[in-house]
Design a protein around this motif. Structure first.
Motif, short mmCIF file in Angstrom:
data_model
loop_
_atom_site.label_atom_id
_atom_site.label_comp_id
_atom_site.label_asym_id
_atom_site.label_seq_id
_atom_site.Cartn_x
_atom_site.Cartn_y
_atom_site.Cartn_z
N SER A 2 91.65 29.76 62.84
CA SER A 2 90.47 28.67 61.87
C SER A 2 90.41 30.31 60.79
O SER A 2 90.77 31.24 60.79
N GLY A 3 90.41 29.15 59.62
CA GLY A 3 89.99 30.51 58.45
C GLY A 3 88.72 30.49 58.46
O GLY A 3 88.08 30.94 56.81
N CYS A 4 87.54 29.67 58.99
CA CYS A 4 86.47 29.73 58.77
C CYS A 4 85.62 31.21 59.43
O CYS A 4 85.92 30.89 60.68
N LYS A 5 85.05 31.53 58.65
CA LYS A 5 84.84 33.30 59.80
C LYS A 5 83.81 34.03 58.58
O LYS A 5 83.96 33.26 57.74
N SER A 6 82.45 34.18 58.83
CA SER A 6 81.14 34.37 57.66
C SER A 6 81.67 35.77 57.81
O SER A 6 81.72 36.15 58.57
N VAL A 7 81.44 36.55 56.26
CA VAL A 7 81.02 37.52 56.25
C VAL A 7 80.05 37.97 56.17
O VAL A 7 79.19 37.93 54.65
N ALA A 8 79.86 39.29 56.36
CA ALA A 8 78.74 40.06 55.56
C ALA A 8 78.73 40.00 55.00
O ALA A 8 79.81 40.66 53.97
N PRO A 9 77.11 40.41 54.07
CA PRO A 9 77.00 40.56 52.51
C PRO A 9 77.98 42.13 52.40
O PRO A 9 78.32 42.17 50.93
N TRP A 10 77.55 43.16 52.50
CA TRP A 10 78.14 44.72 52.93
C TRP A 10 79.49 44.03 52.67
O TRP A 10 80.62 44.97 52.05
N GLU A 11 80.58 43.28 53.48
CA GLU A 11 81.91 42.96 53.31
C GLU A 11 82.46 42.38 52.34
O GLU A 11 83.89 42.15 51.92
N ARG A 12 81.88 42.15 51.68
CA ARG A 12 82.29 40.93 50.67
C ARG A 12 82.92 41.67 49.58
O ARG A 12 83.36 41.09 48.84
N GLY A 13 81.94 43.21 49.27
CA GLY A 13 83.05 43.87 48.15
C GLY A 13 84.49 44.35 48.47
O GLY A 13 85.24 43.79 47.70
N ASN A 14 84.99 44.20 49.90
CA ASN A 14 86.34 44.83 49.88
C ASN A 14 87.13 43.31 49.71
O ASN A 14 88.48 43.90 49.48
#
Length: 57
Positions: A2-14
Motif C-alpha cells: 500500500s502507498g498510504c502511510k501516515s508520515v509524522a510532521p518531523w519526517e516530512r522534511g526528509n
C-alpha cells in the motif's frame, strides 16, 4: 504494498529534499538532452543532408 502511510510532521522534511525528486536537476537534464539531440541530428561529414550525425563531441 500500500502507498498510504501516515508520515509524522518531523519526517516530512526528509521527503521534501531535492534528492527525493524524480529528477533532482531538471535544468541540467534538459541541457544534456538538448546537446544529445543536437549532436544526433547534425549532418554527417559524408553527406549534405540533415541527420545521421555520429554523436561526436
Amino acid at each position: 504494498m500500500s502507498g498510504c502511510k501516515s508520515v509524522a510532521p518531523w519526517e516530512r522534511g526528509n521527503l521534501a529534499k531535492m534528492q527525493m525528486e524524480i529528477d533532482p536537476h531538471p535544468l541540467q537534464s534538459e541541457i544534456q538532452s538538448h546537446n544529445y539531440s543536437s549532436r544526433e541530428a547534425a549532418p554527417s561529414h559524408k553527406s549534405s543532408s540533415g541527420g545521421g550525425g555520429c554523436g561526436c563531441y
